[in-house]
Write a protein that holds these residues in place. Structure first.
Motif, PDB file in Angstrom:
ATOM      1  N   VAL A   1      54.712 109.620  62.546  1.00 11.89           N
ATOM      2  CA  VAL A   1      55.050 108.264  63.382  1.00 11.89           C
ATOM      3  C   VAL A   1      54.551 107.045  62.806  1.00 11.89           C
ATOM      4  O   VAL A   1      53.496 106.800  62.075  1.00 11.89           O
ATOM      5  N   PHE A   2      55.572 106.208  62.755  1.00 15.37           N
ATOM      6  CA  PHE A   2      55.368 104.634  62.337  1.00 15.37           C
ATOM      7  C   PHE A   2      55.425 104.076  63.665  1.00 15.37           C
ATOM      8  O   PHE A   2      55.871 104.132  64.783  1.00 15.37           O
TER       9      PHE A   2
ATOM     10  N   LEU B   1      63.664 121.078  60.239  1.00 16.61           N
ATOM     11  CA  LEU B   1      64.116 119.719  59.645  1.00 16.61           C
ATOM     12  C   LEU B   1      63.291 118.480  60.150  1.00 16.61           C
ATOM     13  O   LEU B   1      62.569 118.766  60.994  1.00 16.61           O
ATOM     14  N   PRO B   2      63.253 117.534  59.017  1.00 23.79           N
ATOM     15  CA  PRO B   2      62.224 116.359  59.454  1.00 23.79           C
ATOM     16  C   PRO B   2      62.490 115.589  60.678  1.00 23.79           C
ATOM     17  O   PRO B   2      63.751 115.431  61.094  1.00 23.79           O
ATOM     18  N   VAL B   3      61.446 115.373  61.356  1.00 23.74           N
ATOM     19  CA  VAL B   3      61.398 114.479  62.761  1.00 23.74           C
ATOM     20  C   VAL B   3      60.609 113.401  62.417  1.00 23.74           C
ATOM     21  O   VAL B   3      59.484 113.621  62.134  1.00 23.74           O
ATOM     22  N   VAL B   4      61.190 112.151  62.591  1.00 19.12           N
ATOM     23  CA  VAL B   4      60.089 110.873  62.453  1.00 19.12           C
ATOM     24  C   VAL B   4      60.538 110.293  63.705  1.00 19.12           C
ATOM     25  O   VAL B   4      61.358 109.955  64.303  1.00 19.12           O
TER      26      VAL B   4
ATOM     27  N   CYS C   1      59.136 113.456  77.028  1.00 21.91           N
ATOM     28  CA  CYS C   1      60.283 114.195  76.717  1.00 21.91           C
ATOM     29  C   CYS C   1      60.497 113.917  74.980  1.00 21.91           C
ATOM     30  O   CYS C   1      61.161 114.681  74.326  1.00 21.91           O
ATOM     31  N   ALA C   2      59.787 112.961  74.371  1.00 27.12           N
ATOM     32  CA  ALA C   2      59.902 112.628  73.060  1.00 27.12           C
ATOM     33  C   ALA C   2      58.811 112.575  72.383  1.00 27.12           C
ATOM     34  O   ALA C   2      58.493 111.959  71.376  1.00 27.12           O
ATOM     35  N   ALA C   3      57.377 113.294  72.819  1.00 22.43           N
ATOM     36  CA  ALA C   3      56.119 113.225  72.082  1.00 22.43           C
ATOM     37  C   ALA C   3      56.306 114.025  70.923  1.00 22.43           C
ATOM     38  O   ALA C   3      56.608 115.060  70.849  1.00 22.43           O
ATOM     39  N   PRO C   4      55.585 113.299  70.115  1.00 22.55           N
ATOM     40  CA  PRO C   4      55.485 113.958  68.605  1.00 22.55           C
ATOM     41  C   PRO C   4      54.741 115.397  68.778  1.00 22.55           C
ATOM     42  O   PRO C   4      53.806 115.416  69.544  1.00 22.55           O
ATOM     43  N   VAL C   5      54.824 116.108  67.682  1.00 19.91           N
ATOM     44  CA  VAL C   5      54.206 117.445  67.775  1.00 19.91           C
ATOM     45  C   VAL C   5      53.212 117.256  66.601  1.00 19.91           C
ATOM     46  O   VAL C   5      53.745 116.403  65.331  1.00 19.91           O
TER      47      VAL C   5
ATOM     48  N   HIS D   1      59.206 106.426  52.901  1.00 22.63           N
ATOM     49  CA  HIS D   1      58.844 107.714  53.525  1.00 22.63           C
ATOM     50  C   HIS D   1      60.018 108.759  53.260  1.00 22.63           C
ATOM     51  O   HIS D   1      59.977 109.924  52.868  1.00 22.63           O
ATOM     52  N   LEU D   2      61.118 108.396  53.941  1.00 15.97           N
ATOM     53  CA  LEU D   2      62.448 109.178  54.074  1.00 15.97           C
ATOM     54  C   LEU D   2      63.058 109.444  52.620  1.00 15.97           C
ATOM     55  O   LEU D   2      63.187 110.505  52.181  1.00 15.97           O
ATOM     56  N   ARG D   3      62.805 108.522  51.740  1.00 17.56           N
ATOM     57  CA  ARG D   3      63.173 108.933  50.225  1.00 17.56           C
ATOM     58  C   ARG D   3      62.290 109.694  49.546  1.00 17.56           C
ATOM     59  O   ARG D   3      62.746 110.724  48.829  1.00 17.56           O
ATOM     60  N   GLN D   4      61.048 109.790  49.758  1.00 17.72           N
ATOM     61  CA  GLN D   4      59.840 110.536  49.238  1.00 17.72           C
ATOM     62  C   GLN D   4      60.333 112.047  49.742  1.00 17.72           C
ATOM     63  O   GLN D   4      59.996 113.192  49.225  1.00 17.72           O
TER      64      GLN D   4
END
Length: 143
Positions: free
Chosen positions: A80-81, A45-48, A71-75, A97-100
């Motif tokens: 990332v915004f 699932l998407p993670v932003v 603990c929350a580092a992006p992979v 971005h979310l709508r697309q």
């Protein structure tokens, strides 16, 4: 219906506040945020991620307090915004971005519950997103 996890402002300045002894709510929120990140990733699932970047403050990009908490580092592959206002939607392109991506429901976690998280939650709702706000996965400090 596509659900995305939106992780807000999990930056080292928050960890510094906690380690300094500042009163805060939700001990263990970092672990619950990490668990939700792992769950969303495992299910594809998407993670932003949205990070605060306010020049001239400790939360500026590139400053030690502005670095991401481990603990929350992006992979790789996660979006990332960077924002300079309270809401993650203000001037970031997050909505588009979310709508697309076809996202219509958000699980919002992160910091700080009384400020950026609530601003983002209200904006998301106003924009028509369904919002789930897991109260035990929010960092909150005394006002």
């Amino acid at each position: 219906m596509t659900t995305a996890l939106l992780c807000i402002d999990m930056q080292m300045g928050m960890a510094e506040r906690i380690s300094s002894g500042r009163p805060f709510a939700n001990a263990g929120a970092e672990d619950r945020i990490a668990a939700l990140l792992a769950l969303f990733r495992a299910r594809g699932l998407p993670v932003v991620h949205v990070h605060h970047d306010e020049p001239g403050t400790p939360f500026a990009r590139g400053e030690p307090s502005g670095e991401v908490m481990p603990c929350a580092a992006p992979v790789p592959g996660e979006t990332v915004f960077w924002k300079s206002r309270s809401s993650a939607f203000a001037g970031t392109g997050l909505d588009a971005h979310l709508r697309q991506a076809g996202v219509d429901r958000l699980v919002i976690v992160g910091a700080v519950a009384a400020f950026c998280v609530t601003s983002t939650t209200r904006a998301a709702s106003d924009l028509g997103f369904k919002v789930i706000l897991p109260g035990d996965a929010l960092l909150a400090f005394d006002i």
